[in-house]
Design a protein around this motif. Structure first.
Motif, PDB file in Angstrom:
ATOM      1  N   ILE A  36      -7.305 -44.798 -40.502  1.00 53.17           N
ATOM      2  CA  ILE A  36      -7.215 -44.017 -41.741  1.00 53.17           C
ATOM      3  C   ILE A  36      -7.243 -42.541 -41.352  1.00 53.17           C
ATOM      4  O   ILE A  36      -8.187 -42.075 -40.721  1.00 53.17           O
ATOM      5  CB  ILE A  36      -8.373 -44.353 -42.703  1.00 53.17           C
ATOM      6  N   THR A  37      -6.210 -41.843 -41.719  1.00 56.76           N
ATOM      7  CA  THR A  37      -6.100 -40.436 -41.310  1.00 56.76           C
ATOM      8  C   THR A  37      -6.246 -39.463 -42.457  1.00 56.76           C
ATOM      9  O   THR A  37      -6.238 -38.262 -42.254  1.00 56.76           O
ATOM     10  CB  THR A  37      -4.748 -40.175 -40.611  1.00 56.76           C
ATOM     11  N   ALA A  38      -6.359 -39.972 -43.681  1.00 53.75           N
ATOM     12  CA  ALA A  38      -6.425 -39.096 -44.840  1.00 53.75           C
ATOM     13  C   ALA A  38      -7.676 -38.229 -44.811  1.00 53.75           C
ATOM     14  O   ALA A  38      -8.732 -38.672 -44.394  1.00 53.75           O
ATOM     15  CB  ALA A  38      -6.404 -39.931 -46.126  1.00 53.75           C
ATOM     16  N   GLU A  39      -7.539 -37.025 -45.252  1.00 51.94           N
ATOM     17  CA  GLU A  39      -8.652 -36.107 -45.474  1.00 51.94           C
ATOM     18  C   GLU A  39      -8.601 -35.794 -46.963  1.00 51.94           C
ATOM     19  O   GLU A  39      -7.622 -36.096 -47.635  1.00 51.94           O
ATOM     20  CB  GLU A  39      -8.479 -34.848 -44.629  1.00 51.94           C
ATOM     21  N   ALA A  40      -9.623 -35.199 -47.470  1.00 49.52           N
ATOM     22  CA  ALA A  40      -9.636 -34.870 -48.896  1.00 49.52           C
ATOM     23  C   ALA A  40      -8.406 -34.033 -49.241  1.00 49.52           C
ATOM     24  O   ALA A  40      -8.226 -32.949 -48.717  1.00 49.52           O
ATOM     25  CB  ALA A  40     -10.905 -34.106 -49.254  1.00 49.52           C
ATOM     26  N   ALA A  41      -7.560 -34.559 -50.079  1.00 51.85           N
ATOM     27  CA  ALA A  41      -6.307 -33.889 -50.446  1.00 51.85           C
ATOM     28  C   ALA A  41      -6.471 -33.213 -51.807  1.00 51.85           C
ATOM     29  O   ALA A  41      -5.751 -33.508 -52.743  1.00 51.85           O
ATOM     30  CB  ALA A  41      -5.176 -34.910 -50.469  1.00 51.85           C
ATOM     31  N   TRP A  42      -7.386 -32.311 -51.900  1.00 51.07           N
ATOM     32  CA  TRP A  42      -7.667 -31.636 -53.169  1.00 51.07           C
ATOM     33  C   TRP A  42      -6.898 -30.367 -53.194  1.00 51.07           C
ATOM     34  O   TRP A  42      -7.086 -29.348 -53.095  1.00 51.07           O
ATOM     35  CB  TRP A  42      -9.166 -31.418 -53.318  1.00 51.07           C
ATOM     36  N   ARG A  68     -15.275 -33.870 -55.370  1.00 46.02           N
ATOM     37  CA  ARG A  68     -14.683 -33.531 -54.065  1.00 46.02           C
ATOM     38  C   ARG A  68     -15.595 -33.992 -52.935  1.00 46.02           C
ATOM     39  O   ARG A  68     -15.138 -34.562 -51.945  1.00 46.02           O
ATOM     40  CB  ARG A  68     -14.452 -32.028 -53.987  1.00 46.02           C
ATOM     41  N   PHE A  69     -16.889 -33.758 -53.089  1.00 45.84           N
ATOM     42  CA  PHE A  69     -17.885 -34.164 -52.091  1.00 45.84           C
ATOM     43  C   PHE A  69     -17.858 -35.683 -51.914  1.00 45.84           C
ATOM     44  O   PHE A  69     -17.799 -36.192 -50.786  1.00 45.84           O
ATOM     45  CB  PHE A  69     -19.270 -33.688 -52.555  1.00 45.84           C
ATOM     46  N   ALA A  70     -17.891 -36.422 -53.020  1.00 44.93           N
ATOM     47  CA  ALA A  70     -17.905 -37.887 -52.961  1.00 44.93           C
ATOM     48  C   ALA A  70     -16.630 -38.435 -52.335  1.00 44.93           C
ATOM     49  O   ALA A  70     -16.676 -39.364 -51.518  1.00 44.93           O
ATOM     50  CB  ALA A  70     -18.091 -38.460 -54.369  1.00 44.93           C
ATOM     51  N   HIS A  71     -15.498 -37.865 -52.690  1.00 42.88           N
ATOM     52  CA  HIS A  71     -14.215 -38.309 -52.154  1.00 42.88           C
ATOM     53  C   HIS A  71     -14.170 -38.119 -50.641  1.00 42.88           C
ATOM     54  O   HIS A  71     -13.789 -39.033 -49.896  1.00 42.88           O
ATOM     55  CB  HIS A  71     -13.089 -37.539 -52.844  1.00 42.88           C
ATOM     56  N   LEU A  72     -14.568 -36.946 -50.165  1.00 42.73           N
ATOM     57  CA  LEU A  72     -14.563 -36.674 -48.735  1.00 42.73           C
ATOM     58  C   LEU A  72     -15.553 -37.572 -48.006  1.00 42.73           C
ATOM     59  O   LEU A  72     -15.248 -38.114 -46.941  1.00 42.73           O
ATOM     60  CB  LEU A  72     -14.875 -35.200 -48.462  1.00 42.73           C
ATOM     61  N   ALA A  73     -16.735 -37.759 -48.574  1.00 43.61           N
ATOM     62  CA  ALA A  73     -17.738 -38.623 -47.940  1.00 43.61           C
ATOM     63  C   ALA A  73     -17.213 -40.054 -47.810  1.00 43.61           C
ATOM     64  O   ALA A  73     -17.377 -40.698 -46.766  1.00 43.61           O
ATOM     65  CB  ALA A  73     -19.044 -38.593 -48.736  1.00 43.61           C
ATOM     66  N   ALA A  74     -16.570 -40.564 -48.851  1.00 43.19           N
ATOM     67  CA  ALA A  74     -16.029 -41.918 -48.812  1.00 43.19           C
ATOM     68  C   ALA A  74     -14.922 -42.036 -47.767  1.00 43.19           C
ATOM     69  O   ALA A  74     -14.866 -43.026 -47.019  1.00 43.19           O
ATOM     70  CB  ALA A  74     -15.516 -42.329 -50.191  1.00 43.19           C
ATOM     71  N   LEU A  75     -14.030 -41.047 -47.691  1.00 46.78           N
ATOM     72  CA  LEU A  75     -12.972 -41.082 -46.679  1.00 46.78           C
ATOM     73  C   LEU A  75     -13.546 -41.069 -45.271  1.00 46.78           C
ATOM     74  O   LEU A  75     -13.087 -41.807 -44.395  1.00 46.78           O
ATOM     75  CB  LEU A  75     -12.022 -39.898 -46.855  1.00 46.78           C
ATOM     76  N   ARG A  76     -14.549 -40.253 -45.051  1.00 46.55           N
ATOM     77  CA  ARG A  76     -15.161 -40.204 -43.716  1.00 46.55           C
ATOM     78  C   ARG A  76     -15.844 -41.519 -43.376  1.00 46.55           C
ATOM     79  O   ARG A  76     -15.782 -41.981 -42.230  1.00 46.55           O
ATOM     80  CB  ARG A  76     -16.133 -39.033 -43.623  1.00 46.55           C
ATOM     81  N   LEU A  77     -16.479 -42.140 -44.349  1.00 42.93           N
ATOM     82  CA  LEU A  77     -17.107 -43.442 -44.120  1.00 42.93           C
ATOM     83  C   LEU A  77     -16.050 -44.498 -43.813  1.00 42.93           C
ATOM     84  O   LEU A  77     -16.215 -45.306 -42.901  1.00 42.93           O
ATOM     85  CB  LEU A  77     -17.940 -43.845 -45.341  1.00 42.93           C
ATOM     86  N   GLN A  78     -14.946 -44.483 -44.538  1.00 42.92           N
ATOM     87  CA  GLN A  78     -13.858 -45.430 -44.279  1.00 42.92           C
ATOM     88  C   GLN A  78     -13.315 -45.267 -42.865  1.00 42.92           C
ATOM     89  O   GLN A  78     -12.997 -46.253 -42.197  1.00 42.92           O
ATOM     90  CB  GLN A  78     -12.713 -45.229 -45.278  1.00 42.92           C
ATOM     91  N   ARG A  79     -13.203 -44.036 -42.388  1.00 47.52           N
ATOM     92  CA  ARG A  79     -12.691 -43.800 -41.038  1.00 47.52           C
ATOM     93  C   ARG A  79     -13.616 -44.349 -39.967  1.00 47.52           C
ATOM     94  O   ARG A  79     -13.171 -44.680 -38.876  1.00 47.52           O
ATOM     95  CB  ARG A  79     -12.420 -42.324 -40.816  1.00 47.52           C
ATOM     96  N   LEU A  80     -14.909 -44.442 -40.262  1.00 45.93           N
ATOM     97  CA  LEU A  80     -15.816 -45.067 -39.306  1.00 45.93           C
ATOM     98  C   LEU A  80     -15.507 -46.557 -39.150  1.00 45.93           C
ATOM     99  O   LEU A  80     -15.608 -47.108 -38.069  1.00 45.93           O
ATOM    100  CB  LEU A  80     -17.274 -44.887 -39.739  1.00 45.93           C
ATOM    101  N   VAL A  81     -15.143 -47.185 -40.251  1.00 46.61           N
ATOM    102  CA  VAL A  81     -14.815 -48.609 -40.253  1.00 46.61           C
ATOM    103  C   VAL A  81     -13.400 -48.839 -39.740  1.00 46.61           C
ATOM    104  O   VAL A  81     -13.134 -49.800 -39.033  1.00 46.61           O
ATOM    105  CB  VAL A  81     -14.975 -49.194 -41.677  1.00 46.61           C
ATOM    106  N   ASP A  82     -12.478 -47.945 -40.085  1.00 46.17           N
ATOM    107  CA  ASP A  82     -11.076 -48.087 -39.710  1.00 46.17           C
ATOM    108  C   ASP A  82     -10.533 -46.731 -39.257  1.00 46.17           C
ATOM    109  O   ASP A  82     -10.057 -45.934 -40.070  1.00 46.17           O
ATOM    110  CB  ASP A  82     -10.260 -48.613 -40.895  1.00 46.17           C
TER     111      ASP A  82
END
Length: 154
Positions: free
Chosen positions: A148-154, A131-145
């Protein structure tokens, strides 16, 4: 220029969390703020070290904030160590003895009482780490793009 320097009012808890994140990064840990947990709670700061040990830091900016929040025991099942981070003006005798204590401000933090270890089971550790890794990756992607509006959908 930081938001508070640009004239925007930043909440005290946000500043304390920033100081905590600076401290954990200085010690080689990866930290995330506002980390959603499987029980529906949201940890103020979660940090993972190189060995996979997970710490949660509950940030309390005032006595009122501390007294109004009774959900912090629910975080214990998602970490190896549980800390409270408070400003140096906080009456630290209010912090439970079975939790670590961090003094923080907007620029840094210091552990003044280590947290006792409560080792997670392997399956729980894996779930929390993913869960931590997934959220961290999504937040990093949002910095680049930012689209991207997804948040961790756990």
């Amino acid at each position: 220029m930081a938001p508070s320097e640009a004239g925007a009012k930043v909440q005290p808890g946000v500043l304390l969390a920033r100081g905590v994140c600076r401290m954990v990064a200085a010690h080689g840990l990866a930290g995330l703020t506002e980390m959603p947990l499987a029980n529906g709670r949201r940890a103020d700061v979660m940090a993972v070290d190189r060995t996979g040990e997970i710490s949660i830091v509950e940030v309390k900016s005032s006595i009122e904030d501390f007294r109004a929040d009774h959900k912090w025991p629910d975080y214990r099942e998602f970490c190896d160590r549980l800390f409270f981070a408070v400003p140096e003006t906080f009456p630290v005798e209010l912090i439970p003895e079975d939790c670590g204590l961090i003094l923080a401000d907007g620029f840094g933090a210091e552990i003044v009482r280590p947290a006792p270890e409560h080792r997670l089971a392997a399956a729980r550790r894996k779930a929390v780490t993913l869960r931590f890794a997934h959220l961290a990756a999504l937040r990093l992607q949002r910095l680049v793009d930012p689209a991207i509006t997804a948040e961790a959908a756990w």
